[in-house]
Each structure stands twice: as structure tokens, then as C-alpha cells.
Design a protein around this motif. Structure first.
Motif, PDB file in Angstrom:
ATOM      1  N   UNK A 166      37.569  40.666  40.554  1.00 15.89           N
ATOM      2  CA  UNK A 166      36.931  39.400  39.768  1.00 15.89           C
ATOM      3  C   UNK A 166      35.667  39.113  40.171  1.00 15.89           C
ATOM      4  N   UNK A 167      35.196  39.853  41.333  1.00 16.58           N
ATOM      5  CA  UNK A 167      33.745  39.665  41.944  1.00 16.58           C
ATOM      6  C   UNK A 167      32.844  40.755  41.302  1.00 16.58           C
ATOM      7  N   UNK A 168      33.202  41.522  40.446  1.00 17.44           N
ATOM      8  CA  UNK A 168      32.381  42.590  40.207  1.00 17.44           C
ATOM      9  C   UNK A 168      31.958  42.158  38.705  1.00 17.44           C
ATOM     10  N   UNK A 169      30.856  42.748  38.124  1.00 22.80           N
ATOM     11  CA  UNK A 169      30.359  42.466  36.853  1.00 22.80           C
ATOM     12  C   UNK A 169      30.678  43.922  36.190  1.00 22.80           C
ATOM     13  N   UNK A 170      30.938  43.588  34.691  1.00 25.08           N
ATOM     14  CA  UNK A 170      31.552  44.685  34.052  1.00 25.08           C
ATOM     15  C   UNK A 170      30.589  44.974  32.647  1.00 25.08           C
ATOM     16  N   UNK A 171      30.307  46.038  32.342  1.00 25.46           N
ATOM     17  CA  UNK A 171      29.284  46.700  31.516  1.00 25.46           C
ATOM     18  C   UNK A 171      30.010  47.211  30.359  1.00 25.46           C
ATOM     19  N   UNK A 172      29.575  47.052  29.000  1.00 28.21           N
ATOM     20  CA  UNK A 172      30.198  47.441  27.706  1.00 28.21           C
ATOM     21  C   UNK A 172      29.988  48.792  27.736  1.00 28.21           C
ATOM     22  N   UNK A 173      30.921  49.878  27.657  1.00 34.63           N
ATOM     23  CA  UNK A 173      30.674  51.114  27.553  1.00 34.63           C
ATOM     24  C   UNK A 173      31.062  51.728  26.152  1.00 34.63           C
ATOM     25  N   UNK A 174      31.812  50.956  25.472  1.00 37.49           N
ATOM     26  CA  UNK A 174      31.981  51.127  23.969  1.00 37.49           C
ATOM     27  C   UNK A 174      32.520  49.977  23.275  1.00 37.49           C
ATOM     28  N   UNK A 175      32.522  49.741  22.144  1.00 41.79           N
ATOM     29  CA  UNK A 175      32.584  48.644  21.603  1.00 41.79           C
ATOM     30  C   UNK A 175      34.162  48.105  21.875  1.00 41.79           C
ATOM     31  N   UNK A 233      36.942  40.559  30.075  1.00 40.97           N
ATOM     32  CA  UNK A 233      36.273  40.240  31.439  1.00 40.97           C
ATOM     33  C   UNK A 233      36.727  39.201  32.136  1.00 40.97           C
ATOM     34  N   UNK A 234      37.061  38.351  31.436  1.00 40.55           N
ATOM     35  CA  UNK A 234      37.872  37.131  32.182  1.00 40.55           C
ATOM     36  C   UNK A 234      39.238  37.125  32.714  1.00 40.55           C
ATOM     37  N   UNK A 235      39.883  38.239  32.497  1.00 41.04           N
ATOM     38  CA  UNK A 235      41.255  38.501  32.782  1.00 41.04           C
ATOM     39  C   UNK A 235      41.325  39.655  33.593  1.00 41.04           C
ATOM     40  N   UNK A 236      40.791  39.831  34.920  1.00 42.11           N
ATOM     41  CA  UNK A 236      40.645  40.551  35.757  1.00 42.11           C
ATOM     42  C   UNK A 236      41.644  40.337  37.001  1.00 42.11           C
ATOM     43  N   UNK A 237      42.630  41.087  37.153  1.00 43.97           N
ATOM     44  CA  UNK A 237      43.709  41.065  38.301  1.00 43.97           C
ATOM     45  C   UNK A 237      43.910  41.973  39.117  1.00 43.97           C
ATOM     46  N   UNK A 238      42.912  42.999  39.078  1.00 42.59           N
ATOM     47  CA  UNK A 238      43.101  44.174  39.847  1.00 42.59           C
ATOM     48  C   UNK A 238      42.124  44.261  41.126  1.00 42.59           C
ATOM     49  N   UNK A 239      42.189  45.303  42.089  1.00 40.92           N
ATOM     50  CA  UNK A 239      41.366  45.640  42.947  1.00 40.92           C
ATOM     51  C   UNK A 239      40.908  47.188  42.744  1.00 40.92           C
ATOM     52  N   UNK A 240      39.794  47.439  43.270  1.00 45.34           N
ATOM     53  CA  UNK A 240      39.143  48.652  43.804  1.00 45.34           C
ATOM     54  C   UNK A 240      39.626  49.105  45.039  1.00 45.34           C
ATOM     55  N   UNK A 241      40.315  50.028  45.074  1.00 41.39           N
ATOM     56  CA  UNK A 241      40.975  50.770  46.285  1.00 41.39           C
ATOM     57  C   UNK A 241      40.689  51.935  46.598  1.00 41.39           C
ATOM     58  N   UNK A 242      40.046  52.572  47.587  1.00 44.15           N
ATOM     59  CA  UNK A 242      39.733  53.874  47.922  1.00 44.15           C
ATOM     60  C   UNK A 242      39.556  53.990  49.634  1.00 44.15           C
ATOM     61  N   UNK A 243      39.625  55.209  49.673  1.00 43.77           N
ATOM     62  CA  UNK A 243      39.622  55.652  51.372  1.00 43.77           C
ATOM     63  C   UNK A 243      38.852  56.915  51.351  1.00 43.77           C
ATOM     64  N   UNK A 244      38.149  56.984  52.523  1.00 45.63           N
ATOM     65  CA  UNK A 244      37.301  58.221  52.847  1.00 45.63           C
ATOM     66  C   UNK A 244      37.754  58.834  54.264  1.00 45.63           C
ATOM     67  N   UNK A 245      37.887  60.256  54.561  1.00 45.60           N
ATOM     68  CA  UNK A 245      38.195  60.704  55.713  1.00 45.60           C
ATOM     69  C   UNK A 245      36.750  61.534  56.161  1.00 45.60           C
ATOM     70  N   UNK A 246      36.369  61.166  57.349  1.00 43.62           N
ATOM     71  CA  UNK A 246      35.139  61.708  57.610  1.00 43.62           C
ATOM     72  C   UNK A 246      35.407  62.520  59.080  1.00 43.62           C
ATOM     73  N   UNK A 247      35.370  63.572  59.036  1.00 39.62           N
ATOM     74  CA  UNK A 247      35.771  64.560  60.476  1.00 39.62           C
ATOM     75  C   UNK A 247      34.421  64.351  61.368  1.00 39.62           C
ATOM     76  N   UNK A 248      34.737  63.935  62.586  1.00 40.43           N
ATOM     77  CA  UNK A 248      33.616  63.896  63.487  1.00 40.43           C
ATOM     78  C   UNK A 248      34.248  64.201  64.718  1.00 40.43           C
TER      79      UNK A 248
END
Length: 202
Positions: free
Chosen positions: A33-42, A77-92
Motif C-alpha cells: 500500500x506504500x507503492x504507486x501503481x501504473x495502468x498496464x492495460x485496461x 488500487x484502493x484495496x492493496x493488502x499484500x507485500x513485496x517479498x524477495x531475497x538475494x544471496x551474495x557470495x563473499x
């Protein structure tokens, strides 16, 4: 309308591999809900988050990764109840690093969050070591392999430092290294407990 402020949570953990190749696992959680959404099709909208992850050692860039996270397609866009969730692994390899992380709303580049964090990686292949501890929101046997799969299980992490009231069991993931190498015929006892935090100062 009031401009949105990106609400993001980041956590990181260090792990090792049987080949003694350490890596940093970075988790990202962005409130939808803290993200803006753009129309990608009708009648359909989508959010897009750009992430830049940089590791420096003595001011020299040793790793850089740029990628986008796309939301599911939505119709309201007024009913957004999810999160973006991801992870990355960096070999160091073992050493001291500075992690620089930038998270930007691709549909509103003024909506950006950045963080810088010093990280130390130190795993000794001649001693018994343990990884960091990941708090787990839920886990289940995995039917496929993705970024959150470990040893046949899908592990969804708790990225922020708040545990919601709907979680009634505290689960975590943790690895121990080199027990078979140091003492292959010995048994080991692992103890864990929860204690009251000791807060000092004001």
C-alpha cells in the motif's frame, strides 16, 4: 493527494557452504500500500520496485546487483493488502564489508529508501561455526524450488523486528558447520532459549 512514503523492511544474515564459500542473504519486504501503481492495460494496475544492492570493501565495489520486483496485477488500487517479498544471496569471502541498499518505487522515483550497513563475515573451516538465525513466519514442505527453499522446505522469513499477534509459535532457521570434520564420531547438544532483553541507558 498526500504523497506516499515507501515502507520497506530489510534484514540480512550470513551463512557458509560445505565448500567454505560464505554468502550474505538479504531479505526485502515492502508494504504494497506504500507503492504507486501504473495502468498496464485496461482496468489492470501493477507496482514496480527497483532494488540496487552494493557491497564495498575498503571503498571498492566488490559486488553490485540491480533488479526489479513486480507486484501481482490488480484491479483496485484502493484495496492493496499484500507485500513485496524477495531475497538475494551474495557470495563473499571472509572480510569486512559495507552493504549499500537502495529501494525505489519505479512509478515514483521520488519515493526512495536507502540504507548503509557494515557487515563482517568470518567463518573458520577448522572450527565449529554457526550461521546467523532467521526468524520464520511459516514453513512447509516445498513442491518446487525458489528463492525461499532450503533443504526441501519453503521458509518465509519475518523481515522486520515486529512479530504479529497471529504468530503463536516462534520458529527459526539456523545452520551449524564442521561438526563432522572436527569430530566425526561425536554427538552434539544444541540448546536454545528465550530470555528477557537487558536494556541499558536511556
Amino acid at each position: 493527494a498526500e504523497a506516499k512514503k515507501l515502507k520497506a523492511y530489510i534484514s540480512y544474515y550470513t551463512f557458509n557452504t560445505p565448500e567454505n564459500k560464505p554468502y550474505v542473504e538479504t531479505h526485502f519486504s515492502i508494504v504494497g500500500s506504500s507503492v504507486e501503481y501504473k495502468a498496464i492495460k485496461a482496468g489492470t494496475y501493477q507496482g514496480s520496485i527497483g532494488i540496487t544492492l552494493i557491497f564495498r570493501k575498503e571503498n571498492e565495489i566488490v559486488s553490485i546487483d540491480r533488479f526489479n520486483l513486480l507486484s501481482q496485477e490488480i484491479t483496485d488500487t484502493n484495496k492493496v493488502d499484500f507485500i513485496f517479498l524477495d531475497q538475494k544471496r551474495t557470495s563473499l569471502p571472509n572480510g569486512k564489508y559495507t552493504m549499500e541498499l537502495s529501494i525505489a518505487d519505479n512509478n515514483n522515483l521520488k519515493n526512495t529508501e536507502t540504507v548503509s550497513q557494515d557487515i563482517v563475515i568470518q567463518y573458520d573451516d577448522k572450527k565449529i561455526n554457526s550461521s546467523d538465525i532467521i526468524l520464520i513466519e511459516s514453513f512447509s514442505k516445498s513442491k518446487s524450488t525458489d528463492a525461499f527453499t532450503r533443504n526441501g522446505y519453503t521458509l518465509l522469513p519475518i523481515v522486520n523486528n515486529f512479530i504479529p499477534t497471529n504468530i503463536t509459535k516462534l520458529a527459526f532457521y539456523h545452520e551449524i558447520y564442521n561438526t563432522q570434520k572436527i569430530s566425526p564420531n561425536e554427538y552434539y547438544l544444541l540448546e536454545f532459549y528465550i530470555r528477557t532483553a537487558i536494556v541499558t541507558g536511556k
